[in-house]
Write a protein that holds these residues in place. Structure first.
Motif, mmCIF file in Angstrom:
data_model
loop_
_atom_site.group_PDB
_atom_site.id
_atom_site.type_symbol
_atom_site.label_atom_id
_atom_site.label_comp_id
_atom_site.label_asym_id
_atom_site.label_seq_id
_atom_site.Cartn_x
_atom_site.Cartn_y
_atom_site.Cartn_z
ATOM 1 N N MET A 81 0.816 -1.206 0.000
ATOM 2 C CA MET A 81 0.000 0.000 0.000
ATOM 3 C C MET A 81 0.854 1.262 0.000
ATOM 4 S SD MET A 81 -1.514 2.709 1.568
ATOM 5 C CE MET A 81 -0.905 2.451 3.226
ATOM 6 N N VAL A 82 1.939 1.257 0.791
ATOM 7 C CA VAL A 82 2.822 2.427 0.867
ATOM 8 C C VAL A 82 3.400 2.748 -0.499
ATOM 9 C CG1 VAL A 82 5.053 3.228 1.738
ATOM 10 C CG2 VAL A 82 3.398 2.205 3.304
ATOM 11 N N TYR A 83 3.916 1.750 -1.178
ATOM 12 C CA TYR A 83 4.541 1.991 -2.478
ATOM 13 C C TYR A 83 3.503 2.286 -3.555
ATOM 14 C CZ TYR A 83 9.048 0.533 -0.595
ATOM 15 O OH TYR A 83 10.206 0.459 0.134
ATOM 16 N N ARG A 84 2.352 1.605 -3.520
ATOM 17 C CA ARG A 84 1.308 1.893 -4.505
ATOM 18 C C ARG A 84 0.802 3.324 -4.350
ATOM 19 N NH1 ARG A 84 -2.996 -0.395 -3.471
ATOM 20 N NH2 ARG A 84 -2.474 -1.701 -1.682
ATOM 21 N N SER A 85 0.569 3.745 -3.122
ATOM 22 C CA SER A 85 0.100 5.115 -2.889
ATOM 23 C C SER A 85 1.147 6.129 -3.319
ATOM 24 C CB SER A 85 -0.241 5.307 -1.407
ATOM 25 O OG SER A 85 -1.282 4.444 -1.009
ATOM 26 N N SER A 86 2.407 5.835 -3.079
ATOM 27 C CA SER A 86 3.479 6.743 -3.496
ATOM 28 C C SER A 86 3.551 6.846 -5.007
ATOM 29 C CB SER A 86 4.821 6.257 -2.937
ATOM 30 O OG SER A 86 4.809 6.239 -1.529
ATOM 31 N N ILE A 87 3.352 5.713 -5.689
ATOM 32 C CA ILE A 87 3.342 5.733 -7.153
ATOM 33 C C ILE A 87 2.198 6.603 -7.661
ATOM 34 C CG2 ILE A 87 2.901 4.307 -9.194
ATOM 35 C CD1 ILE A 87 4.441 2.055 -7.776
ATOM 36 N N TYR A 105 10.013 0.676 -12.633
ATOM 37 C CA TYR A 105 9.677 2.036 -12.169
ATOM 38 C C TYR A 105 10.497 2.427 -10.942
ATOM 39 C CZ TYR A 105 7.099 5.983 -10.275
ATOM 40 O OH TYR A 105 6.777 7.215 -9.772
ATOM 41 N N ARG A 106 11.043 3.628 -11.005
ATOM 42 C CA ARG A 106 11.785 4.200 -9.883
ATOM 43 C C ARG A 106 11.096 5.477 -9.412
ATOM 44 N NH1 ARG A 106 16.977 2.608 -8.734
ATOM 45 N NH2 ARG A 106 17.857 0.997 -10.105
ATOM 46 N N ALA A 107 11.130 5.715 -8.127
ATOM 47 C CA ALA A 107 10.541 6.928 -7.573
ATOM 48 C C ALA A 107 11.316 8.154 -8.047
ATOM 49 C CB ALA A 107 10.544 6.882 -6.053
ATOM 50 N N PRO A 108 10.641 9.253 -8.365
ATOM 51 C CA PRO A 108 11.351 10.486 -8.715
ATOM 52 C C PRO A 108 12.161 11.000 -7.540
ATOM 53 C CG PRO A 108 9.003 10.921 -8.421
ATOM 54 C CD PRO A 108 9.180 9.429 -8.373
ATOM 55 N N THR A 109 13.223 11.713 -7.851
ATOM 56 C CA THR A 109 14.135 12.181 -6.787
ATOM 57 C C THR A 109 13.962 13.648 -6.469
ATOM 58 O OG1 THR A 109 15.841 12.610 -8.462
ATOM 59 C CG2 THR A 109 15.852 10.456 -7.376
ATOM 60 N N GLY A 110 13.011 14.316 -7.112
ATOM 61 C CA GLY A 110 12.842 15.754 -6.877
ATOM 62 C C GLY A 110 12.347 16.039 -5.476
ATOM 63 N N ASP A 111 12.631 17.220 -4.979
ATOM 64 C CA ASP A 111 12.220 17.628 -3.633
ATOM 65 C C ASP A 111 10.913 18.400 -3.650
ATOM 66 O OD1 ASP A 111 14.428 16.424 -2.652
ATOM 67 O OD2 ASP A 111 15.609 18.257 -2.445
ATOM 68 N N GLY A 112 10.442 18.773 -4.792
ATOM 69 C CA GLY A 112 9.253 19.571 -4.833
ATOM 70 C C GLY A 112 8.014 18.770 -4.685
#
Length: 430
Positions: free
Chosen positions: A347-353, A422-429
């Motif tokens: 759930m944590v990773y799906r929601s983050s995606i 798929y990789r999570a974006p690294t931006g801070d915004g």
């Protein structure tokens, strides 16, 4: 030198704890902290109504048919307004929408309290008020989800989702237990009143959120076309589509809760009227999720969110297979708890995606689909597992379901390589 050598171990211990225990950095952002605190208050209170509504219906009618009917009155608003509510969340100021829907939730709880307190024996009035409450929830839920990415940096989204999921699981454990204690002492109506007070307190926190107006590209109106645009957007983004598919696989094939009553009695020795085994079976998954949530500090360090979801769904399937084999209650609870932990990670990773891969003008609609999938999957699983359990027996039905989860998740990862990579974006915004 002595001071320096004494400081290093403390810093090392603090760093180690930060890597193991739940990451609280999102709470450094005041707006997110207010939203999270409002979730704490409502998580327990919402469970009071979840206990009170079926109890009130049974007290009025003496029939489990009407208790089951509440499921339909709750599901239909979630399906309809979950989708439409996501479109509304993309076209208006999300803060204002949260204020309206939180107020609606508090208002319906107060009306349910009034009906119970006055002793009005109308089953249809309770069902209509419950449906109205679920309507407000169906709009409120995707709006809350879509707001998070505007309140914190992108790289903290997994940590924020872990914080939110842990609170939800805590409410799923504490709420029913506390309701069971208060019900014989204070009466049914008090449960609704406590829920209403909690929602009013949450409303204060929502009032203090910053304005969250629609951004460029957002729809001007929340009509059918806007909802359909959300589905088209979803169809064009394989990563988002795969995240929903993984949840459907896990829940439809692998959620055996419809078999808990029969297994509690026939496998684990509960008396015919019910006993402790049934309570443990229902509590095991949220208990496992809550425990894993407390030790989720490492989740944000994994950038391969697609791999994280796939691995967690497969782990859920393996745990369900183990549950099907279990012949003792505590072994069954252990496997379900492990499954609950795997489900929390998924759930944590799906929601983050969903938060990071969808653009802001689409987040509300995508969160609306998420609400429908999360609500609908387990209910479809109840039907499938009930039929399979009656035909094959509970143990085989559970084990086959778990095996199908493992096979379908692995096949999906092969057929949808974009999700696996798929990789999570690294931006801070945000």
């Amino acid at each position: 030198m002595r001071q320096s050598s004494g400081t290093l171990p403390r810093r090392s211990v603090k760093s180690l704890l930060g890597k193991v225990f739940i990451d609280t950095r999102p709470l450094q952002y005041p707006a997110y902290r207010r939203l999270w605190l409002s979730n704490i208050v409502t998580a327990v209170g919402a469970q009071f109504s979840a206990v009170a509504v079926p109890k009130q219906l049974y007290d009025i009618t003496g029939s489990s048919f009407y208790v089951g009917l509440a499921g339909i009155f709750g599901l239909v608003p979630l399906l309809v307004f979950g989708l439409w509510g996501g479109a509304i969340a993309d076209s208006v100021d999300r803060r204002k929408l949260l204020i309206i829907t939180n107020g609606g939730l508090a208002g319906t709880s107060l009306l349910l309290w009034l009906v119970a307190y006055a002793g009005i024996p109308s089953v249809w009035l309770v069902l209509v008020l419950f449906a109205l409450q679920q309507t407000f929830f169906a709009v409120n839920s995707p709006t809350r989800g879509a707001a998070i990415a505007r309140l914190i940096p992108t790289h903290l989204l997994p940590s924020a989702q872990a914080l939110g999921a842990t609170v939800f699981q805590l409410g799923s454990i504490v709420g029913p237990l506390l309701a069971g204690v208060l019900l014989p002492l204070l009466g049914l109506s008090v449960l609704y009143l406590v829920d209403a007070i909690a929602l009013c307190l949450a409303l204060i926190a929502v009032f203090r959120l910053p304005a969250l107006p629609p951004q460029d590209g957002a729809p001007k109106k929340a009509g059918l076309r806007s909802v359909l645009d959300g589905f088209r957007y979803l169809g064009l983004h394989a990563v988002l589509l795969a995240s929903f598919l993984m949840d459907i696989i896990a829940m439809v094939f692998g959620m055996p809760r419809a078999l808990f009553p029969e297994m509690a009695e026939r496998t684990f020795g509960d008396p015919p009227g019910g006993g402790a085994a049934l309570g443990w079976l229902y509590a095991a998954i949220p208990l496992g999720a809550f425990f894993f949530g407390l030790f989720s500090g490492w989740l944000h360090r994994i950038a391969r969110h697609g791999v994280g979801v796939t691995g967690a769904v497969i782990a859920w399937g393996v745990a369900i297979i183990g549950f099907g084999f279990a012949d003792s209650l505590w072994l069954a609870v252990l496997f379900l708890a492990i499954g609950g932990g795997a489900d929390l990670i998924s759930m944590v990773y799906r929601s983050s995606i969903l938060q990071s891969a969808a653009t802001d003008e689409m987040r509300g609609r995508i969160q609306g689909v998420f609400t429908v999938v999360v609500a609908g999957g387990p209910r479809l699983a109840d039907t499938l597992h009930g039929v399979a359990g009656a035909a094959l027996g509970t143990g085989p039905a559970v084990m086959i379901g778990g095996a199908l989860v493992v096979l379908a998740a692995a096949l999906s990862a092969v057929c949808l390589p974009a999700f696996w990579k798929y990789r999570a974006p690294t931006g801070d915004g945000g």
